[in-house]
Design an enzyme around this catalytic site. Sequence first.
Site, PDB file in Angstrom:
ATOM      1  N   ALA A 110      11.705  36.438   0.591  1.00  0.00           N
ATOM      2  CA  ALA A 110      10.486  36.483  -0.231  1.00  0.00           C
ATOM      3  C   ALA A 110       9.322  35.974   0.610  1.00  0.00           C
ATOM      4  O   ALA A 110       9.519  35.409   1.703  1.00  0.00           O
ATOM      5  CB  ALA A 110      10.647  35.600  -1.467  1.00  0.00           C
ATOM      6  N   LYS A 111       8.131  36.160   0.147  1.00  0.00           N
ATOM      7  CA  LYS A 111       6.959  35.554   0.777  1.00  0.00           C
ATOM      8  C   LYS A 111       5.861  35.487  -0.270  1.00  0.00           C
ATOM      9  O   LYS A 111       5.820  36.296  -1.199  1.00  0.00           O
ATOM     10  CB  LYS A 111       6.478  36.408   1.954  1.00  0.00           C
ATOM     11  CG  LYS A 111       5.651  35.628   2.948  1.00  0.00           C
ATOM     12  CD  LYS A 111       6.523  34.837   3.889  1.00  0.00           C
ATOM     13  CE  LYS A 111       5.715  34.101   4.934  1.00  0.00           C
ATOM     14  NZ  LYS A 111       6.600  33.471   5.932  1.00  0.00           N
TER      15      LYS A 111
END
Length: 416
Positions: A110-111
């Site tokens: 994720a980011k």
Amino acid sequence: MSTLNEKVEASAFEEVNQRVRVAADVLGISSEIVSAIVPCEREVVVSLPLRRDDGSIDVLTGYRIQHSSARGPRKGGIRFHEHVNLDEVRALASLMTWKTALLDVPFGGAKGGVTVDPRTLSVREHEELIRRWTRTIVHVLGPHRDIPAPDMGTTAQTMAWLMDEYHRLEGFQPACVTGKPVALFGAPGREEATGRGVIGVAVAALERRKQSVKGVNVVIQGFGNVGRFAALAAIEAGMKVIAISDITGAIHQQRGIDFSDIADKFTVASLRSKNEIDPASILSLEADVLIPAALGGVVTDEIAAKVNAPLLIEAANQPVTAGGDAILRARGIEVVPDILANAGGVLGSYFEWTQNIQEFRWPISRFRDELDARMAGAFKTVADTASEHDCSLRDAAFVVAVGRVVESFLLRGQVV
Ligand code: NAD
């Protein structure tokens, strides 16, 4: 507001996807499966109205992009930067999926980010912004859903505020975020983990080349979080750091730079001596190991033709351009890719998360031992894969990662 995988052309995300396709080809994975693992699972885009100290209101855009949960809760940093955009966050989220798989930690990718210049934020505004980001998307966060960490423009203090906001909404769970201050459920050793991991893979690469580690000459560009801890770890491993640079300049001392008298006042300016050199020349100095640990895109075609070291470790993200990469390969210079070389940070995050879950703090010696062993193990897996498929370490890293993600994806039945 949310959007799902809009079409983007010539994008950073597409570049990552291209690497995934090449790896999938090597592994004989069908294009149908590739089309299922390439998109981001969930994309959250939110509007964040922020009251500035002068009373005005700025409406900022925040992101959390969850690329994959095939191998576990999603994991990735949150950055505050004026250039944050959907395509970049997608690319970075996807890279986290491949990095966590490569290191064999039980996370997906994720980011997150907010499009804001962090230098324009007062301390109060910074705190309010991370609290609002957390409140707005808390439903997709959690120690077993998605675990943020610091990135550009955010710090351990930012993570402390994030943890506190999560606590107010969901109860006490320090494992909801990593990169926290050591005094607040952070892990001793995490701060140095990326730099230490860089040297871990350098040692493994030298040993594989049947080269002694003791006394090898190392050149490091960048003296920030990654570069300075890499320098200290190199010395601990018995190497000689003969040159370093930062934004203020560069120094070169063939007998090895002595860092012992500067404690933690780490700037090249504080080491200035008669051995100063032109910072532009640092990447072409003669050395055994070259470590770009500052910026992306510094090893261009022109610089690649001048690199004078048989081994280059990509401590920064994407320090070698595509053209530079081809030239280094043609010249027989081995490149340890960023996805492997700077993965010590996410390993360190995993160690912090696992200690929080167990409510049991490790001594730093255990942290370092686990990090060194896992970085060496990851290098060996990648190097063996490169030999097996006669490909670069970069392609091999993606082959390992994509193979692991696809295996989990299919075993879990994520296609329905
Ligand atoms: P940092 O901001 O702490 O340090 C950057 C260093 O680069 C500073 O010493 C700065 O003076 C130097 N620098 C800037 N411009 C320069 C120039 N033109 N010439 C020479 N030196 C220059 O950043 P960091 O956390 O050390 O990150 C460095 C790189 O590693 C970035 O590409 C980052 O994305 C990547 N990275 C960092 C981590 C981490 O855990 N910190 C993890 C993975 C990847």
